[in-house]
Motif scaffolding. Structure first.
Motif, PDB file in Angstrom:
ATOM      1  N   SER A 157       0.801  -1.215   0.000  1.00  0.00           N
ATOM      2  CA  SER A 157       0.000   0.000   0.000  1.00  0.00           C
ATOM      3  C   SER A 157       0.834   1.265   0.000  1.00  0.00           C
ATOM      4  O   SER A 157       1.957   1.284   0.449  1.00  0.00           O
ATOM      5  N   GLY A 217       1.190   2.220   3.806  1.00  0.00           N
ATOM      6  CA  GLY A 217       1.943   1.411   4.747  1.00  0.00           C
ATOM      7  C   GLY A 217       1.102   0.362   5.425  1.00  0.00           C
ATOM      8  O   GLY A 217       0.014   0.043   5.021  1.00  0.00           O
ATOM      9  N   SER A 229      -8.960  -0.738   5.866  1.00  0.00           N
ATOM     10  CA  SER A 229      -9.709   0.278   6.621  1.00  0.00           C
ATOM     11  C   SER A 229     -11.186   0.264   6.214  1.00  0.00           C
ATOM     12  O   SER A 229     -12.072   0.414   7.063  1.00  0.00           O
ATOM     13  N   GLU A 274     -10.235   6.018   1.164  1.00  0.00           N
ATOM     14  CA  GLU A 274     -11.036   5.747  -0.025  1.00  0.00           C
ATOM     15  C   GLU A 274     -10.348   4.665  -0.845  1.00  0.00           C
ATOM     16  O   GLU A 274      -9.178   4.806  -1.206  1.00  0.00           O
ATOM     17  N   ARG A 332      -2.938  -4.873   8.034  1.00  0.00           N
ATOM     18  CA  ARG A 332      -2.374  -3.521   8.140  1.00  0.00           C
ATOM     19  C   ARG A 332      -2.120  -3.199   9.611  1.00  0.00           C
ATOM     20  O   ARG A 332      -2.807  -3.707  10.495  1.00  0.00           O
ATOM     21  N   ALA A 333      -1.160  -2.290   9.821  1.00  0.00           N
ATOM     22  CA  ALA A 333      -0.802  -1.906  11.192  1.00  0.00           C
ATOM     23  C   ALA A 333      -1.690  -0.771  11.692  1.00  0.00           C
ATOM     24  O   ALA A 333      -1.986   0.169  10.940  1.00  0.00           O
ATOM     25  N   TYR A 334      -2.110  -0.851  12.957  1.00  0.00           N
ATOM     26  CA  TYR A 334      -2.856   0.225  13.610  1.00  0.00           C
ATOM     27  C   TYR A 334      -2.310   0.408  15.030  1.00  0.00           C
ATOM     28  O   TYR A 334      -1.787  -0.530  15.625  1.00  0.00           O
ATOM     29  N   LEU A 392      -8.070   3.760  16.511  1.00  0.00           N
ATOM     30  CA  LEU A 392      -8.635   4.899  15.770  1.00  0.00           C
ATOM     31  C   LEU A 392      -8.263   4.693  14.304  1.00  0.00           C
ATOM     32  O   LEU A 392      -7.082   4.757  13.945  1.00  0.00           O
TER      33      LEU A 392
HETATM   34  C1  LIG Z   1       3.113   1.402  12.260  1.00  0.00           C
HETATM   35  C2  LIG Z   1       1.836   1.901  11.601  1.00  0.00           C
HETATM   36  C3  LIG Z   1       0.775   2.330  12.406  1.00  0.00           C
HETATM   37  C4  LIG Z   1      -0.416   2.782  11.814  1.00  0.00           C
HETATM   38  N1  LIG Z   1      -1.438   3.205  12.635  1.00  0.00           N
HETATM   39  C5  LIG Z   1      -2.603   3.631  12.072  1.00  0.00           C
HETATM   40  C6  LIG Z   1      -3.708   4.057  12.903  1.00  0.00           C
HETATM   41  O1  LIG Z   1      -3.654   4.040  14.141  1.00  0.00           O
HETATM   42  N2  LIG Z   1      -4.848   4.463  12.285  1.00  0.00           N
HETATM   43  C7  LIG Z   1      -4.971   4.490  10.911  1.00  0.00           C
HETATM   44  O2  LIG Z   1      -6.049   4.850  10.411  1.00  0.00           O
HETATM   45  N3  LIG Z   1      -3.928   4.097  10.117  1.00  0.00           N
HETATM   46  C8  LIG Z   1      -2.775   3.657  10.650  1.00  0.00           C
HETATM   47  N4  LIG Z   1      -1.747   3.229   9.836  1.00  0.00           N
HETATM   48  C9  LIG Z   1      -1.982   3.123   8.376  1.00  0.00           C
HETATM   49  C10 LIG Z   1      -2.632   1.751   8.098  1.00  0.00           C
HETATM   50  O3  LIG Z   1      -1.711   0.708   8.389  1.00  0.00           O
HETATM   51  C11 LIG Z   1      -3.045   1.553   6.635  1.00  0.00           C
HETATM   52  O4  LIG Z   1      -1.949   1.857   5.817  1.00  0.00           O
HETATM   53  C12 LIG Z   1      -4.251   2.374   6.214  1.00  0.00           C
HETATM   54  O5  LIG Z   1      -5.374   2.076   7.038  1.00  0.00           O
HETATM   55  C13 LIG Z   1      -4.613   2.084   4.746  1.00  0.00           C
HETATM   56  O6  LIG Z   1      -4.782   0.714   4.602  1.00  0.00           O
HETATM   57  P1  LIG Z   1      -5.908   0.122   3.628  1.00  0.00           P
HETATM   58  O7  LIG Z   1      -5.697  -1.337   3.521  1.00  0.00           O
HETATM   59  O8  LIG Z   1      -7.262   0.583   4.028  1.00  0.00           O
HETATM   60  O9  LIG Z   1      -5.591   0.859   2.283  1.00  0.00           O
HETATM   61  P2  LIG Z   1      -4.758   0.284   1.043  1.00  0.00           P
HETATM   62  O10 LIG Z   1      -5.537  -0.762   0.345  1.00  0.00           O
HETATM   63  O11 LIG Z   1      -3.401  -0.059   1.509  1.00  0.00           O
HETATM   64  O12 LIG Z   1      -4.714   1.580   0.155  1.00  0.00           O
HETATM   65  C14 LIG Z   1      -4.151   2.817   0.675  1.00  0.00           C
HETATM   66  C15 LIG Z   1      -4.457   3.945  -0.302  1.00  0.00           C
HETATM   67  O13 LIG Z   1      -3.755   3.710  -1.505  1.00  0.00           O
HETATM   68  C16 LIG Z   1      -4.667   3.664  -2.578  1.00  0.00           C
HETATM   69  N5  LIG Z   1      -4.196   2.600  -3.460  1.00  0.00           N
HETATM   70  C17 LIG Z   1      -4.123   1.286  -3.177  1.00  0.00           C
HETATM   71  N6  LIG Z   1      -3.623   0.626  -4.223  1.00  0.00           N
HETATM   72  C18 LIG Z   1      -3.391   1.549  -5.174  1.00  0.00           C
HETATM   73  C19 LIG Z   1      -2.866   1.502  -6.488  1.00  0.00           C
HETATM   74  N7  LIG Z   1      -2.484   0.350  -7.064  1.00  0.00           N
HETATM   75  N8  LIG Z   1      -2.762   2.646  -7.172  1.00  0.00           N
HETATM   76  C20 LIG Z   1      -3.135   3.823  -6.632  1.00  0.00           C
HETATM   77  N9  LIG Z   1      -3.631   3.928  -5.396  1.00  0.00           N
HETATM   78  C21 LIG Z   1      -3.746   2.813  -4.694  1.00  0.00           C
HETATM   79  C22 LIG Z   1      -6.022   3.359  -1.978  1.00  0.00           C
HETATM   80  O14 LIG Z   1      -7.080   3.881  -2.762  1.00  0.00           O
HETATM   81  C23 LIG Z   1      -5.933   4.062  -0.655  1.00  0.00           C
HETATM   82  O15 LIG Z   1      -6.282   5.404  -0.761  1.00  0.00           O
HETATM   83  C24 LIG Z   1      -0.540   2.804  10.402  1.00  0.00           C
HETATM   84  C25 LIG Z   1       0.533   2.372   9.598  1.00  0.00           C
HETATM   85  C26 LIG Z   1       1.697   1.937  10.183  1.00  0.00           C
HETATM   86  C27 LIG Z   1       2.827   1.473   9.293  1.00  0.00           C
END
Ligand SMILES: Cc1cc2nc3c(=O)[nH]c(=O)nc-3n(C[C@H](O)[C@H](O)[C@H](O)COP(=O)(O)OP(=O)(O)OC[C@H]3O[C@@H](n4cnc5c(N)ncnc54)[C@H](O)[C@@H]3O)c2cc1C
Length: 351
Positions: free
Chosen positions: A22, A25, A136, A131, A101-103, A126
């Motif tokens: 992602s 991250g 998430s 989007e 994913r990490a939270y 949190l």
């Molecule tokens: C140590 C750590 C702690 C964290 N703590 C928190 C926390 O407390 N709360 C929190 O909300 N988040 C936190 N995060 C972030 C969390 O881990 C996720 O990265 C976040 O929730 C997004 O994950 P997702 O799977 O929903 O999105 P993903 O599926 O990973 O996508 C992320 C974004 O990228 C876009 N995307 C995905 N693939 C593509 C592509 N091929 N091309 C273009 N765009 C793309 C998606 O549309 C989206 O907007 C933390 C991250 C780390 C590393």
């Protein structure tokens, strides 16, 4: 919080391959075996089932998820220890896609009576709904009483024992690790934490009013003791009257301020909202570092650290990119705005 691994291989039962995908991250994973989710205590090697006991909307994009250990058995001592000394995260599994994913767990609510929330059995996350974000969006759709599988704790940053002052730059949900630091420093008499919290919209920090940073006028108590509310308060710059309505996180930060005051440590917060065209500026940081030096009885750089947490772009803007070296995330050189400032010897750490 920020960046994603390109590829990590962590050996454990059945060999787990962790692949980063992602932009924001967290870690995606694939199983070598599908049977490692039967442990009852949270542990870093396998997923543990938790029950989603409540969902508390914070704004149109963010929610606090409260998760309770399903077995009800106390989690290991290690969890108590990470709360005391570290910034840490858990991984949440999306079972259909086999990704995680990490939270960052929020600390137990400072305003509640001791023991009402058992920090070893209940975790609060949190989470901002991204989007098109896989995990998430998935958790936001889950109804209460669903099962959520967690793995951890993963320590992101260990607070050194000599930490005496932290300046925390938080973007959005980057407030969660800042609150972990507040929780850890709370019981360290004399320790100080100042948070600069930036949000896109006011809805994430309704009613948040910045603590005054101005040096007190002559004849009044100046500096940190006033600023952190340890003595007579300095009036906030924005308004002296507390707003009628405060958002959930703002309320918790206020309760944490009271709690740190009663423990002899100090917490203060400044709010910045993109929509109100109020952004963190280098001068906010420079002023803080200068005041710190001025108001310290014995100015010393030791134990003073700037932590930066938030989306990748936020971290990069302030401190430069984190790097992936040999499958491990590394700090990378200090860059961004902080890299160009005179930091008066303060250390910087990117979360
Ligand atoms: C140590 C750590 C702690 C964290 N703590 C928190 C926390 O407390 N709360 C929190 O909300 N988040 C936190 N995060 C972030 C969390 O881990 C996720 O990265 C976040 O929730 C997004 O994950 P997702 O799977 O929903 O999105 P993903 O599926 O990973 O996508 C992320 C974004 O990228 C876009 N995307 C995905 N693939 C593509 C592509 N091929 N091309 C273009 N765009 C793309 C998606 O549309 C989206 O907007 C933390 C991250 C780390 C590393």
């Amino acid at each position: 919080m920020g960046s994603a691994p390109s590829i990590i291989v962590r050996p454990h039962s059945g060999m787990l391959v962790v692949l980063g995908t992602s932009a924001l991250g967290g870690a995606a994973y694939r199983y070598g075996t599908a049977s490692d989710s039967d442990d009852t205590s949270l542990n870093p090697h396998s997923f543990t089932p938790y029950t989603l006991v409540s969902k508390q909307p914070i704004s149109s994009t963010s929610t606090i998820f409260t998760l309770r250990n399903r077995s009800g058995s106390p989690d290991p001592e290690s969890l108590k220890n990470v709360w005391k000394h570290s910034v840490w995260s858990v991984q949440v599994k999306q079972p259909q896609l086999q990704i995680a994913r990490a939270y960052t767990p929020l600390p137990p609510h400072a305003g509640r009576a001791e023991g009402v929330q058992d920090e070893t059995q209940e975790l609060r996350l949190l989470i901002r709904k991204e989007e098109g974000g896989e995990v998430s969006t998935y958790v936001h759709k889950l109804p209460e009483q669903s099962t959520v599988e967690l793995r951890g704790p993963n320590v992101e940053h260990e607070l050194p024992h000599n930490t005496k002052e932290v300046l925390f730059l938080a973007g959005g949900t980057g407030i969660a690790p800042a609150m972990q630091v507040a929780h850890a420093l709370r019981s360290k008499p004399g320790a100080r934490l100042h948070i600069l919290w930036a949000n896109r919209n006011r809805e994430d920090c309704v009613g948040g009013q910045s603590d005054g940073l101005q040096a007190a006028p002559p004849g009044r108590l100046s500096g940190w003791r006033s600023m952190f509310g340890l003595e007579e308060p300095v009036l906030p710059q924005e308004s002296a009257t507390p707003p009628a309505k405060q958002g959930v996180i703002v309320k918790e930060l206020e309760a944490m301020k009271d709690s740190s005051k009663s423990h002899g440590s100090g917490l203060s917060v400044e709010y910045f909202v993109d929509d109100e065209r109020k952004f963190i500026k280098p001068v906010n940081i420079a002023r803080h570092l200068k005041l710190s030096d001025q108001n310290d009885d014995a100015p010393s750089k030791e134990g003073k650290v700037i932590l930066v947490s938030g989306p990748d772009g936020f971290i990069e803007h302030w401190a430069g990119k984190k790097l992936w070296i040999g499958g491990r995330e590394a700090q990378g050189p200090l860059g961004g705005v902080l890299g160009q400032m005179d930091l008066r010897g303060w250390q910087v750490y990117k979360l």
